[in-house]
Scaffold this active site. Structure first.
Site, PDB file in Angstrom:
ATOM      1  CD  GLN A  75      -2.700  -0.874  -0.110  1.00  0.00           C
ATOM      2  OE1 GLN A  75      -2.914   0.205  -0.239  1.00  0.00           O
ATOM      3  NE2 GLN A  75      -3.258  -1.435  -0.572  1.00  0.00           N
ATOM      4  CB  SER A  76       4.045   1.852  -1.153  1.00  0.00           C
ATOM      5  OG  SER A  76       4.899   3.168  -1.201  1.00  0.00           O
ATOM      6  CG  ASN A  77       0.706   6.725   1.528  1.00  0.00           C
ATOM      7  OD1 ASN A  77       0.016   5.720   1.053  1.00  0.00           O
ATOM      8  ND2 ASN A  77       1.246   6.343   2.585  1.00  0.00           N
ATOM      9  CB  ALA A  79       5.076   2.920  -4.713  1.00  0.00           C
TER      10      ALA A  79
END
Ligand SMILES: *Cc1c(COP(=O)(O)O)cnc(C)c1O
Length: 319
Positions: A75-77, A79
């Protein structure tokens, strides 16, 4: 000291972001609490990574690269924002994510899909495996005649940290215009680049102390200290940043904590602002705890950086 204009930079964010006093919260906590709205950096759903990417993607372009490879949790912001910023610049992005946490098509994975960025999940607990996979992707791209550029997790390199050195310059201008002298800046620390930039920027442009609220059990004193030194080196400044870290992550990275969830609801209720369960909610829980424990005694003006994270709210349940 080198001038910031000596570094390659592309304009991605809608800057300056707003900075203002949270009146209801200030009344309740008996302090002047200000917020810096870096959730409003203006790309996709906003967030702190945009300021770092202004320097990192400019470097990619200067090196003649056409494809950016980066990483983070599922759930990387970071990326997601890398994919969005690459789209603005006509670069391609490949997201090699650690296959842990919420991997269904929710939250930031919806946005990654809308942005058209290919996502690869690496089934490992260890970032070493993820970096090995990024190297493989880079090799494959080179074999196809592409020029890849690797951005490490969180964009936390000295170039990325410059974005937050500049943010403090912005904060100093805004608070000066308001006639406010900040005593303390609170940020959230996940890979360290934001805190490193803020700490060095604070040493250069303000009298404020910076405290990072860590969202995992990594050794952030060492990580942030190292990034501060490297960033000071590329800026050619003798300024020495002070590194203060408080750990407030509950059970672990990206696992919602009771305190974090309560803090999200408290902020939403008192100010109508939305924090997220992975980063900003835990940072605000940290701020509340520091305040309770008298750690702001003798201080009046406290600024919290809202670093974004909106996507997480739609993937990870806030109790
Ligand atoms: C990445 C991130 C952070 C942490 O910033 P670092 O520079 O990685 O320490 C904080 N808040 C949000 C919403 C983020 O996405």
């Amino acid at each position: 000291m080198r001038d910031i204009t000596d570094f390659n930079r592309v304009r991605l964010g809608q800057l300056p972001t707003p900075l203002y006093k949270l009146n209801n919260l200030s009344r309740e906590l008996n302090k002047n609490i200000y917020i810096k709205r870096d959730d409003m950096t203006g790309v996709s759903l906003g967030g702190n990574k945009v300021r770092k990417l202004e320097f990192l993607l400019a470097d990619a372009i200067a090196q003649g690269c056409d494809t950016v490879i980066t990483t983070g949790g599922a759930q990387s912001n970071h990326a997601m924002l890398t994919a969005a910023c690459c789209n603005m610049l006509g670069l391609s992005a490949v997201l090699v994510l650690k296959g842990r946490g919420v991997m269904e098509k929710k939250g930031n994975l919806v946005l990654d899909d809308l942005l058209g960025a290919p996502v690869q999940m690496v089934d490992s607990d260890d970032y070493a495996d993820v970096y090995a996979q990024m190297d493989d992707v880079a090799k494959q791209l080179k074999a196809q005649g592409r020029k890849p550029y690797i951005v490490p997790v969180g964009g936390s390199t000295p170039l990325g940290a410059l974005g937050y050195v500049e943010c403090v310059r912005e904060i100093a201008e805004q608070t000066k215009a308001m006639g406010v002298e900040l005593d303390h800046i609170i940020c959230c620390t996940g890979s360290g680049g934001t805190q490193a930039g803020l700490a060095l920027g604070a040493a250069l442009y303000t009298k404020a102390r910076v405290t990072g609220i860590a969202v995992s059990d990594d050794d952030f004193e060492a990580i942030v200290e190292g990034l501060c030194m490297q960033t000071a080196r590329i800026l050619e400044t003798d300024a020495r940043a002070a590194v203060h870290v408080e750990y407030c992550f509950g059970e672990g990275y990206a696992i919602p904590s009771n305190e974090g969830c309560a803090a999200i609801r408290y902020m939403a209720k008192t100010e109508g602002l939305i924090f997220d369960p992975v980063y900003t909610g835990k940072a605000f829980a940290g701020l509340l705890e520091l305040n309770r424990n008298g750690r702001f005694d003798g201080e009046k003006n406290i600024l919290m950086l809202h670093s974004g994270g909106a996507g997480g709210v739609f993937a990870i349940d806030v109790r």
